[in-house]
Design a protein around this motif. Structure first.
Motif, PDB file in Angstrom:
ATOM      1  N   LEU A   1       0.828  -1.206   0.000  1.00 28.20           N
ATOM      2  CA  LEU A   1       0.000   0.000   0.000  1.00 28.20           C
ATOM      3  C   LEU A   1       0.863   1.257   0.000  1.00 28.20           C
ATOM      4  O   LEU A   1       0.530   2.261  -0.642  1.00 28.20           O
ATOM      5  CB  LEU A   1      -0.924   0.008   1.217  1.00 28.20           C
ATOM      6  N   THR A   2       1.998   1.194   0.716  1.00 30.15           N
ATOM      7  CA  THR A   2       2.852   2.383   0.817  1.00 30.15           C
ATOM      8  C   THR A   2       3.802   2.545  -0.363  1.00 30.15           C
ATOM      9  O   THR A   2       4.663   3.426  -0.347  1.00 30.15           O
ATOM     10  CB  THR A   2       3.637   2.374   2.142  1.00 30.15           C
TER      11      THR A   2
ATOM     12  N   ILE B   1      -9.178  -4.975  -2.325  1.00 31.75           N
ATOM     13  CA  ILE B   1      -9.278  -4.532  -3.716  1.00 31.75           C
ATOM     14  C   ILE B   1      -7.887  -4.405  -4.322  1.00 31.75           C
ATOM     15  O   ILE B   1      -7.632  -4.857  -5.446  1.00 31.75           O
ATOM     16  CB  ILE B   1     -10.053  -3.200  -3.802  1.00 31.75           C
ATOM     17  N   VAL B   2      -6.965  -3.823  -3.571  1.00 30.28           N
ATOM     18  CA  VAL B   2      -5.585  -3.694  -4.051  1.00 30.28           C
ATOM     19  C   VAL B   2      -4.952  -5.073  -4.217  1.00 30.28           C
ATOM     20  O   VAL B   2      -4.302  -5.362  -5.236  1.00 30.28           O
ATOM     21  CB  VAL B   2      -4.755  -2.838  -3.083  1.00 30.28           C
ATOM     22  N   GLY B   3      -5.156  -5.936  -3.232  1.00 28.91           N
ATOM     23  CA  GLY B   3      -4.561  -7.268  -3.293  1.00 28.91           C
ATOM     24  C   GLY B   3      -5.041  -8.078  -4.480  1.00 28.91           C
ATOM     25  O   GLY B   3      -4.273  -8.852  -5.075  1.00 28.91           O
TER      26      GLY B   3
ATOM     27  N   ALA C   1      -8.071   8.096  -5.408  1.00 22.96           N
ATOM     28  CA  ALA C   1      -7.372   8.148  -4.121  1.00 22.96           C
ATOM     29  C   ALA C   1      -5.993   8.772  -4.284  1.00 22.96           C
ATOM     30  O   ALA C   1      -5.234   8.420  -5.189  1.00 22.96           O
ATOM     31  CB  ALA C   1      -7.261   6.744  -3.529  1.00 22.96           C
ATOM     32  N   LEU C   2      -5.654   9.696  -3.409  1.00 21.77           N
ATOM     33  CA  LEU C   2      -4.388  10.415  -3.451  1.00 21.77           C
ATOM     34  C   LEU C   2      -3.399   9.769  -2.489  1.00 21.77           C
ATOM     35  O   LEU C   2      -3.788   9.002  -1.608  1.00 21.77           O
ATOM     36  CB  LEU C   2      -4.626  11.878  -3.083  1.00 21.77           C
TER      37      LEU C   2
ATOM     38  N   ASN D   1      -5.606   3.560  -3.879  1.00 17.41           N
ATOM     39  CA  ASN D   1      -5.566   3.664  -5.336  1.00 17.41           C
ATOM     40  C   ASN D   1      -4.933   2.390  -5.917  1.00 17.41           C
ATOM     41  O   ASN D   1      -3.720   2.312  -6.105  1.00 17.41           O
ATOM     42  CB  ASN D   1      -4.776   4.904  -5.753  1.00 17.41           C
ATOM     43  N   ASP D   2      -5.776   1.397  -6.184  1.00 17.22           N
ATOM     44  CA  ASP D   2      -5.273   0.114  -6.678  1.00 17.22           C
ATOM     45  C   ASP D   2      -4.596   0.237  -8.037  1.00 17.22           C
ATOM     46  O   ASP D   2      -3.661  -0.503  -8.344  1.00 17.22           O
ATOM     47  CB  ASP D   2      -6.394  -0.929  -6.741  1.00 17.22           C
ATOM     48  N   VAL D   3      -5.027   1.179  -8.856  1.00 19.61           N
ATOM     49  CA  VAL D   3      -4.425   1.354 -10.185  1.00 19.61           C
ATOM     50  C   VAL D   3      -2.995   1.876 -10.056  1.00 19.61           C
ATOM     51  O   VAL D   3      -2.051   1.317 -10.646  1.00 19.61           O
ATOM     52  CB  VAL D   3      -5.269   2.307 -11.050  1.00 19.61           C
ATOM     53  N   ALA D   4      -2.824   2.931  -9.265  1.00 15.44           N
ATOM     54  CA  ALA D   4      -1.487   3.505  -9.088  1.00 15.44           C
ATOM     55  C   ALA D   4      -0.555   2.521  -8.381  1.00 15.44           C
ATOM     56  O   ALA D   4       0.616   2.384  -8.759  1.00 15.44           O
ATOM     57  CB  ALA D   4      -1.587   4.808  -8.293  1.00 15.44           C
TER      58      ALA D   4
END
Length: 384
Positions: free
Chosen positions: A61-62, A109-111, A138-139, A150-153
């Motif tokens: 995430l970070t 969602i990110v995972g 999401a920023l 921000n799963d895309v970024a």
């Protein structure tokens, strides 16, 4: 399972429904369930194609988000975020409000995206889609526009850092992909392309064609803003005219595309005037770009789309079908799907794959709108 099916993954779990701000919030993951069941009932999605998402780690995430922001989301998950912190981190309004276990449900969602990314890079899959993702607002240090992580970024950065890939994001949501843009605005590792309704009248207000990146990131942000009430022909023309030279010039190793379907004329949150015809065509064109430039490697995300009954299931189904080179569908929707969900729908459900346009209004300024769009598209295309 056929070889064609084996090449395409579909990220899904009922747990993705838990990303939910409130019962009356416009961001409703029921649209994902409706799409998934439509594909299954139509015999187009098989259980062995489904990829169960995992939960992303804090280190993942970070890659994009600050440590203090991730900790704030964890606190919000347990209802212990102070009002001042909630305001600081974008969690104090109805658009992006706090909900129970929001860290876990957002990290899932990110995972799901990262699990799919690994499978594609490691040649377990050729491509795949994650329609429950696409949270492009999401920023790095703030929730924004219905989006927590921000799963895309994160996926773009993950692919770049872990695998050394050249990544290009193609965002066709009606809203500008601001979270992705600002995450990489001074970065030349990721190229972000966004075609969207102009920010003159629509959230988030950014995405002007002069926003091209800064420092090392100059020319790695590409924006194609379109006028309100843009119709199919103009959207598709401007999209193809701009995205093609960008991909050809950048030569990415993999494409990440965001398929918000809120350019449809029935979407309640935007002012575009497109139909399913454009929404069906766009993912197939992106798939053709992947076949030509990235050896077929592409991940397709969901994104916006707030008419969850009449628009999203049919449009998102074609995101998945484009990846398998299945033809655009026509004729009747599965009767069992219509009968199953009509009881829950506040509107009459569509009964065919085709967009009947029964309440479509022709725009008298079509020529003027299209000319203005084309002027900006030509300007952007001339840079590549």
């Amino acid at each position: 399972m056929s070889q064609k099916n084996k090449q395409t993954g579909y990220v899904y779990s009922n747990q993705l429904m838990q990303y939910r701000f409130s019962n009356d919030h416009p961001f409703n993951q029921m649209r994902l369930k409706l799409t998934t069941e439509l594909l299954i009932d139509a015999g187009l999605l098989t259980p062995d194609q489904i990829i169960t998402p995992r939960i992303a780690t804090d280190d993942e995430l970070t890659l994009i988000h600050s440590y203090d922001y991730v900790n704030a989301i964890k606190h919000a998950s347990h209802g212990i975020l102070s009002p001042s912190e909630a305001k600081k981190y974008g969690l104090a309004d109805e658009d992006t409000s706090q909900f129970k276990h929001m860290h876990q449900h957002s990290a899932r969602i990110v995972g799901g995206a990262l699990k799919l990314a690994d499978m594609i890079v490691n040649d377990e899959l050729q491509n795949g889609c994650h329609l429950g993702g696409g949270l492009h607002h999401a920023l790095p240090g703030r929730a924004n526009g219905f989006c927590i992580y921000n799963d895309v970024a994160i996926t773009a950065k993950y692919l770049s850092k872990k695998y050394g890939l050249r990544v290009m994001v193609i965002d066709t949501d009606a809203h500008h992909g601001d979270g992705v843009q600002w995450s990489f605005y001074t970065d030349n590792d990721i190229l972000n392309y966004s075609i969207h309704e102009t920010g003159k009248f629509l959230f988030p207000g950014s995405g002007h064609y002069t926003e091209r990146g800064k420092e090392q990131g100059f020319s790695y942000s590409v924006n194609v803003p379109l006028e309100p009430y843009t119709e199919d022909a103009s959207f598709v023309e401007c999209f193809k005219k701009t995205v093609t030279p960008v991909v050809k010039s950048y030569q990415p190793d993999i494409l990440l595309s965001v398929h918000g379907v809120d350019i449809h004329y029935l979407d309640p949150l935007t002012h575009m005037n497109c139909t399913l015809d454009a929404l069906y065509e766009v993912p197939y064109y992106i798939k053709s770009l992947a076949d030509t430039y990235t050896n077929g490697k592409v991940m397709m995300f969901g994104g916006g789309g707030y008419n969850i009954w009449r628009v999203v299931p049919r449009a998102w189904s074609h995101v998945f079908l484009s990846l398998m080179d299945q033809p655009i569908q026509h004729g009747d929707l599965p009767r069992e799907w219509v009968e199953k969900w009509q009881h829950y729908s506040p509107l009459d459900l569509p009964t065919t794959w085709d967009d009947k346009r029964l309440d479509y209004m022709e725009i008298p300024r079509t020529a003027e709108i299209s000319a203005k769009n084309l002027k900006h598209a030509n300007q952007v295309a001339s840079w590549f």
